[in-house]
Design a protein around this motif. Sequence first.
Motif, PDB file in Angstrom:
ATOM      1  N   ALA A 101       0.977  -1.220  -0.115  1.00 37.10           N
ATOM      2  CA  ALA A 101       0.035   0.035   0.077  1.00 37.10           C
ATOM      3  C   ALA A 101       0.794   1.285  -0.006  1.00 37.10           C
ATOM      4  O   ALA A 101       0.894   2.138  -0.769  1.00 37.10           O
ATOM      5  N   PRO A 102       1.901   1.465   0.897  1.00 38.59           N
ATOM      6  CA  PRO A 102       2.654   2.665   0.815  1.00 38.59           C
ATOM      7  C   PRO A 102       3.614   2.767  -0.286  1.00 38.59           C
ATOM      8  O   PRO A 102       3.856   3.747  -0.834  1.00 38.59           O
ATOM      9  N   LEU A 103       3.958   1.442  -0.695  1.00 32.87           N
ATOM     10  CA  LEU A 103       4.806   1.577  -2.097  1.00 32.87           C
ATOM     11  C   LEU A 103       4.012   2.128  -3.374  1.00 32.87           C
ATOM     12  O   LEU A 103       4.720   2.688  -4.050  1.00 32.87           O
ATOM     13  N   VAL A 104       2.753   1.475  -3.351  1.00 36.12           N
ATOM     14  CA  VAL A 104       2.059   1.972  -4.641  1.00 36.12           C
ATOM     15  C   VAL A 104       1.669   3.420  -4.341  1.00 36.12           C
ATOM     16  O   VAL A 104       1.643   4.338  -5.433  1.00 36.12           O
ATOM     17  N   ARG A 105       1.631   3.917  -3.056  1.00 34.07           N
ATOM     18  CA  ARG A 105       1.335   5.293  -2.818  1.00 34.07           C
ATOM     19  C   ARG A 105       2.539   6.127  -3.273  1.00 34.07           C
ATOM     20  O   ARG A 105       2.270   7.548  -3.645  1.00 34.07           O
ATOM     21  N   ILE A 106       3.699   5.569  -3.298  1.00 34.15           N
ATOM     22  CA  ILE A 106       4.797   6.449  -3.775  1.00 34.15           C
ATOM     23  C   ILE A 106       4.586   6.898  -5.242  1.00 34.15           C
ATOM     24  O   ILE A 106       4.766   8.176  -5.418  1.00 34.15           O
ATOM     25  N   TYR A 107       3.911   6.120  -6.176  1.00 34.88           N
ATOM     26  CA  TYR A 107       3.754   6.242  -7.467  1.00 34.88           C
ATOM     27  C   TYR A 107       2.559   7.244  -7.450  1.00 34.88           C
ATOM     28  O   TYR A 107       2.825   8.236  -8.280  1.00 34.88           O
ATOM     29  N   GLN A 108       1.610   6.964  -6.812  1.00 31.96           N
ATOM     30  CA  GLN A 108       0.392   7.901  -6.905  1.00 31.96           C
ATOM     31  C   GLN A 108       0.674   9.318  -6.507  1.00 31.96           C
ATOM     32  O   GLN A 108       0.242  10.279  -7.044  1.00 31.96           O
ATOM     33  N   ASP A 109       1.327   9.416  -5.216  1.00 31.71           N
ATOM     34  CA  ASP A 109       1.905  10.723  -4.926  1.00 31.71           C
ATOM     35  C   ASP A 109       2.548  11.371  -5.859  1.00 31.71           C
ATOM     36  O   ASP A 109       2.580  12.637  -5.992  1.00 31.71           O
ATOM     37  N   ALA A 110       3.652  10.894  -6.384  1.00 35.66           N
ATOM     38  CA  ALA A 110       4.608  11.536  -7.083  1.00 35.66           C
ATOM     39  C   ALA A 110       4.108  11.879  -8.562  1.00 35.66           C
ATOM     40  O   ALA A 110       4.393  12.845  -9.089  1.00 35.66           O
ATOM     41  N   LEU A 111       3.240  11.079  -9.213  1.00 42.14           N
ATOM     42  CA  LEU A 111       2.758  11.174 -10.436  1.00 42.14           C
ATOM     43  C   LEU A 111       1.659  12.205 -10.640  1.00 42.14           C
ATOM     44  O   LEU A 111       1.183  12.792 -11.488  1.00 42.14           O
TER      45      LEU A 111
END
Length: 261
Positions: free
Chosen positions: A211-221
């Motif tokens: 969950a937090p690892l996918v969130r890295i992509y979502q937050d960044a992009l």
Amino acid sequence: MLRSLWEYRHFILASIRAELKGRFARSRLGGLWFLLNPLAQTLIFSIVLSQVLQARLPDTEVKAAYPIYLLSGLAAWTLFSEILNRSTTIFIEQASVIKKIAFPRLCLPVIVWGSALTGHVLLIAAILFVFLFFGHVPGWSVLALPLGITLISALAFGLGIILGVLNVFVRDIGQIVAIVLQLWFWLTPIVYPASIVPERFRWAVDLNPMAPLVRIYQDALLFGHWPQPLTLAVPALVAAGAVTFAFVLFRRASPELVDAL
């Protein structure tokens, strides 16, 4: 084991190149399939959820927020699932090679990792290009993606080796992994934002290292946010533990792999 991997680095690199070429041999679209598959999933989810069910993302004014959110999450998940799935079956698939040729067996999951990582980089580049058609240009937070790539690939690589070794001795592992990954996908906030998860199920998201690892992509992009270090502490520890245990397990089981195959 690390020394042997370094000694066979040219073999690994050549195998990665050959695999990428072979994957799209006689394919007219070639590398475009790296983009078409996640785009097709995004289109389906976008039509069903954002148009039919009227799903919307909170805290954003971006018009194409939902497709961007989906593409970002699917990119992260695709990297994880590809490494994990292929590593789980790689020793069985290459049984004939393992029996006939003497080389470090650990090269096989490393080749899988390298191939998946190369394809993922191409996918990210294609996704950023697609974002231009949405009128969305990610900010400097896109530089956080290498951190996400490192943690996701490390977690998938460690788990993949563990499951790959176990799958040699217990063939049911491969079937179980396919089912677990489907459930894991829906427990990860990719299709939906984490904020809409009911309180009684929030613990499942909190315990999910992806969950937090996918969130890295979502937050960044999408949101232009940098990752919060505290939220990545547990996934980083889990990934490090998985890789460490994978090396220990592989070293002990390696002499019996050929006999079991």
